[in-house]
Design a protein around this motif. Structure first.
Motif, PDB file in Angstrom:
ATOM      1  N   UNK A 325       0.854  -1.232   0.097  1.00  0.00           N
ATOM      2  CA  UNK A 325       0.042   0.075  -0.042  1.00  0.00           C
ATOM      3  C   UNK A 325       0.864   0.999  -0.017  1.00  0.00           C
ATOM      4  N   UNK A 326       0.335   2.404  -0.756  1.00  0.00           N
ATOM      5  CA  UNK A 326       0.960   3.570  -0.290  1.00  0.00           C
ATOM      6  C   UNK A 326       2.344   3.546  -0.994  1.00  0.00           C
ATOM      7  N   UNK A 327       3.314   3.964   0.023  1.00  0.00           N
ATOM      8  CA  UNK A 327       4.898   3.992  -0.540  1.00  0.00           C
ATOM      9  C   UNK A 327       5.246   2.640  -1.041  1.00  0.00           C
ATOM     10  N   UNK A 328       4.957   1.623  -0.353  1.00  0.00           N
ATOM     11  CA  UNK A 328       5.288   0.203  -0.981  1.00  0.00           C
ATOM     12  C   UNK A 328       4.631  -0.113  -2.123  1.00  0.00           C
ATOM     13  N   UNK A 329       3.499   0.074  -2.232  1.00  0.00           N
ATOM     14  CA  UNK A 329       2.827  -0.126  -3.706  1.00  0.00           C
ATOM     15  C   UNK A 329       3.456   0.674  -4.803  1.00  0.00           C
ATOM     16  N   UNK A 330       3.830   2.022  -4.436  1.00  0.00           N
ATOM     17  CA  UNK A 330       4.299   3.044  -5.331  1.00  0.00           C
ATOM     18  C   UNK A 330       5.848   2.258  -5.834  1.00  0.00           C
ATOM     19  N   UNK A 331       6.683   1.962  -4.998  1.00  0.00           N
ATOM     20  CA  UNK A 331       7.989   1.572  -5.268  1.00  0.00           C
ATOM     21  C   UNK A 331       7.652   0.274  -6.031  1.00  0.00           C
ATOM     22  N   UNK A 332       6.972  -0.752  -5.646  1.00  0.00           N
ATOM     23  CA  UNK A 332       6.835  -2.145  -6.535  1.00  0.00           C
ATOM     24  C   UNK A 332       6.262  -1.964  -7.690  1.00  0.00           C
ATOM     25  N   UNK A 333       5.400  -0.897  -7.960  1.00  0.00           N
ATOM     26  CA  UNK A 333       4.760  -0.950  -9.258  1.00  0.00           C
ATOM     27  C   UNK A 333       5.929  -0.212 -10.562  1.00  0.00           C
ATOM     28  N   UNK A 334       6.662   0.666  -9.706  1.00  0.00           N
ATOM     29  CA  UNK A 334       7.619   1.463 -10.454  1.00  0.00           C
ATOM     30  C   UNK A 334       8.861   0.524 -10.790  1.00  0.00           C
ATOM     31  N   UNK A 335       9.041  -0.463  -9.936  1.00  0.00           N
ATOM     32  CA  UNK A 335      10.185  -1.605 -10.127  1.00  0.00           C
ATOM     33  C   UNK A 335       9.673  -2.344 -11.128  1.00  0.00           C
ATOM     34  N   UNK A 336       8.571  -2.892 -11.143  1.00  0.00           N
ATOM     35  CA  UNK A 336       7.694  -3.671 -12.101  1.00  0.00           C
ATOM     36  C   UNK A 336       7.930  -3.041 -13.553  1.00  0.00           C
ATOM     37  N   UNK A 337       7.481  -1.806 -13.606  1.00  0.00           N
ATOM     38  CA  UNK A 337       7.525  -1.095 -14.737  1.00  0.00           C
ATOM     39  C   UNK A 337       8.862  -1.083 -15.535  1.00  0.00           C
ATOM     40  N   UNK A 338       9.897  -0.855 -14.378  1.00  0.00           N
ATOM     41  CA  UNK A 338      11.309  -0.882 -14.816  1.00  0.00           C
ATOM     42  C   UNK A 338      11.891  -2.179 -15.457  1.00  0.00           C
ATOM     43  N   UNK A 339      10.998  -3.088 -15.058  1.00  0.00           N
ATOM     44  CA  UNK A 339      11.430  -4.547 -15.644  1.00  0.00           C
ATOM     45  C   UNK A 339      12.142  -5.302 -14.264  1.00  0.00           C
ATOM     46  N   UNK A 340      12.214  -4.812 -13.286  1.00  0.00           N
ATOM     47  CA  UNK A 340      12.761  -5.364 -12.036  1.00  0.00           C
ATOM     48  C   UNK A 340      11.845  -6.254 -11.274  1.00  0.00           C
ATOM     49  N   UNK A 341      12.499  -7.367 -10.650  1.00  0.00           N
ATOM     50  CA  UNK A 341      11.488  -8.352  -9.930  1.00  0.00           C
ATOM     51  C   UNK A 341      10.944  -7.761  -8.778  1.00  0.00           C
ATOM     52  N   UNK A 342       9.654  -7.850  -8.501  1.00  0.00           N
ATOM     53  CA  UNK A 342       9.018  -7.297  -7.305  1.00  0.00           C
ATOM     54  C   UNK A 342       9.642  -7.854  -6.002  1.00  0.00           C
ATOM     55  N   UNK A 343       9.621  -7.016  -5.199  1.00  0.00           N
ATOM     56  CA  UNK A 343      10.163  -7.194  -3.744  1.00  0.00           C
ATOM     57  C   UNK A 343       9.281  -7.816  -2.765  1.00  0.00           C
TER      58      UNK A 343
END
Length: 415
Positions: A325-343
Motif C-alpha cells: 500500500x502507499x509507498x510500498x505499492x508505489x515502489x513495487x509498481x515502479x520496479x515492475x515497470x522498470x522490468x525489475x523483480x517485485x520485492x
C-alpha cells in the motif's frame, strides 16, 4: 506582591524550529521593578530550565537589566515548551500560547522564519494559495542584477506541506515540519555554486481535498482517481513564480513533500510531466488503487527518492491483507515497470536504481530532552529527511538524498 500585579508581567516567547515542531527557545519577560525581578528569580516554571538571568529587552544577559530571560529545556516529550498544538477537530496545527500563572504572552516570534519572505498570495479563479519563498543572499539583494546577469542559474526546491499545515498562515508550513532546514547550510551546501531557492505553497484546506470543503479523496469510496481540487491552482502558482523569477534554472526544479504533500508531489508529476528534474515524496498518501499503468508510466519519467517508515499507521505500507500500500505499492509498481523483480515478501532496499530510490525505515528515531533515543510516531518520516539523515550507497559511495537531488538535471527544457 499580589496576583493582580503579577499578571501585569508580559513576555515575548522566542520560538525555534525543531524536528517535532517549534519550541520555546526562551522567554523574555518585562519585569521593570526590583520586586518583580526578585519574584521571577524564584518563579517555578512547568518544567526544568537550562538558564535564567536578568537581561535587556533582546534577552542578552545584563545584571542591571529590567527584563528577565528564561531558557527552558525542551524535547519531544516536554509539552509546555511546544509552540504548536494539533487541533483534532480541524486536523490542523495551530499556535499554542504559553499559559503561565502571573505571566501573559505579549507575542510569539520565530527568527528562523525571517529567511523567508512574508506571506504572498496567488489567485486562480476562486482559489487563493498563499506561499513563502527563500532566495540565497546573492539573489535577494538586487532584482536588477538577478534579471540581467543571473538568469537561469538558480535551482529551485518546491515543498508541499502535510495535512496539519493548511490554512492562511504559511509560517505553519515552515515550522510544522521544520521546512526552515531547506534554507540552512545542511541542505544549501549541496548547491555550492549558487545555493537553492525554496518555495513553500499553502492551500486553504489540504492538497487531497476534492471540492474545497476539506473532503478527503482517500476517504471517499466513490472517488478512485486521486483528484485534487487544487491541482490547476498549484500548477498556475509554480508557472507564475517562474515567470517572475527568471533567475530560476528551469532544468533544476525539484518537488517534494510529506504525507498529504507527498500525494500532491505525485499529483504534480501527472499534471506537469517532464517538468521536474527530480521528486522526493515522503510517506506519500497516494492510494494504490489510483496507480494505474498510465500513471506509473508518467511517474517513472521523473527520478524519484521515496521515504517512508514500516511503523507508519497513518499511511501504512501494507493493507489489512498484507498487500503493498502507499509507498510500498508505489515502489513495487515502479520496479515492475522498470522490468525489475517485485520485492514482495523480501527485504526492501535490495534494489537501488539510479533514478528510483526507496528508503524504507524500520522506525522513525530521534532523541529526547536528555539525549536518549526517542521513537517518534511512525508517520513522521519527514524528520530524518529534513535532518539530511537519509542516505543510500551507490557504487560503494554513500549519497545523501539532497546530494542526489542536486545532481539531477533535465536534459532539455522547453521555453
Amino acid at each position: 506582591m499580589d496576583m493582580d500585579q503579577r499578571k501585569s508581567l508580559s513576555f515575548v516567547a522566542v520560538l525555534q524550529p525543531e524536528d517535532y515542531g517549534p519550541v520555546i527557545r526562551c522567554l523574555i519577560i518585562q519585569a521593570v521593578t526590583e520586586e518583580n525581578l526578585r519574584w521571577l528569580e524564584t518563579y517555578k516554571f512547568p518544567g526544568p530550565v537550562r538558564d535564567r538571568f536578568r537581561s535587556d529587552s533582546q534577552g542578552n544577559q545584563n545584571p542591571m537589566g529590567t527584563y528577565y530571560t528564561v531558557f527552558p529545556i525542551s524535547g519531544p516529550e516536554i509539552s509546555w515548551t511546544q509552540g504548536f498544538r494539533y487541533n483534532e477537530k480541524t486536523d490542523r496545527n495551530e499556535y499554542k500560547t504559553p499559559e503561565l500563572p502571573g505571566l501573559k504572552c505579549a507575542r510569539m516570534v520565530c527568527p528562523a522564519t525571517n529567511n523567508f519572505t512574508r506571506r504572498r498570495n496567488f489567485t486562480s479563479g476562486k482559489i487563493t494559495l498563499r506561499y513563502v519563498d527563500y532566495l540565497p543572499e546573492a539573489y535577494s539583494k538586487s532584482r536588477r542584477g538577478v534579471r540581467t546577469t543571473r538568469k537561469g542559474t538558480l535551482p529551485l526546491i518546491i515543498w508541499l506541506h502535510g495535512m496539519g499545515e493548511g490554512g492562511v498562515d504559511p509560517t505553519l508550513v515552515l515550522l510544522g515540519n521544520r521546512v526552515t532546514a531547506l534554507a540552512e547550510a545542511t541542505v544549501q551546501c549541496y548547491f555550492p555554486e549558487t545555493g537553492a531557492a525554496v518555495v513553500a505553497p499553502q492551500c486553504p484546506t489540504l492538497w487531497m481535498d476534492v471540492d474545497g470543503t476539506g473532503r478527503i479523496n482517500d476517504w471517499q469510496p466513490d472517488l478512485t482517481d486521486g483528484y485534487s481540487f487544487y491541482t490547476e491552482a498549484l500548477k498556475g502558482l509554480i508557472l507564475h513564480y517562474l515567470q517572475n523569477h527568471p533567475e530560476i534554472d528551469r532544468s533544476r526544479i525539484y518537488i517534494g513533500g510529506c504525507s498529504n504533500g507527498g500525494f500532491m508531489t505525485l499529483n504534480m508529476l501527472l499534471a506537469m510531466p517532464g517538468f521536474f528534474a527530480a521528486a522526493f515524496p515522503i510517506c506519500p498518501a497516494y492510494n494504490a488503487r489510483w496507480m494505474n499503468p498510465g500513471r506509473i508510466s508518467l511517474f517513472s519519467k521523473t527520478p524519484m527518492w521515496i521515504t517512508a517508515a514500516a511503523t507508519d499507521q497513518t499511511v501504512p505500507l501494507r493493507d489489512a491483507d498484507g498487500n503493498p500500500a502507499y509507498a510500498d505499492a508505489l515502489y513495487e509498481k515502479l520496479l515492475a515497470y522498470a522490468g525489475q523483480e517485485s520485492l514482495s515478501g523480501t527485504k526492501f532496499g535490495e534494489i537501488t536504481l539510479p533514478n528510483l530510490v526507496y528508503s524504507r525505515l524500520p522506525q522513525v528515531m530521534g532523541y529526547d530532552s536528555q539525549g536518549f533515543p526517542y521513537e517518534y510516531y511512525g508517520h513522521f518520516s519527514w524528520i530524518p529527511v529534513l535532518q539530511d539523515r537519509i542516505t543510500k550507497e551507490f557504487d560503494r559511495e554513500e549519497i545523501h538524498l539532497f546530494e542526489w537531488l542536486a545532481a539531477k538535471r533535465l536534459e532539455s527544457v522547453g521555453e
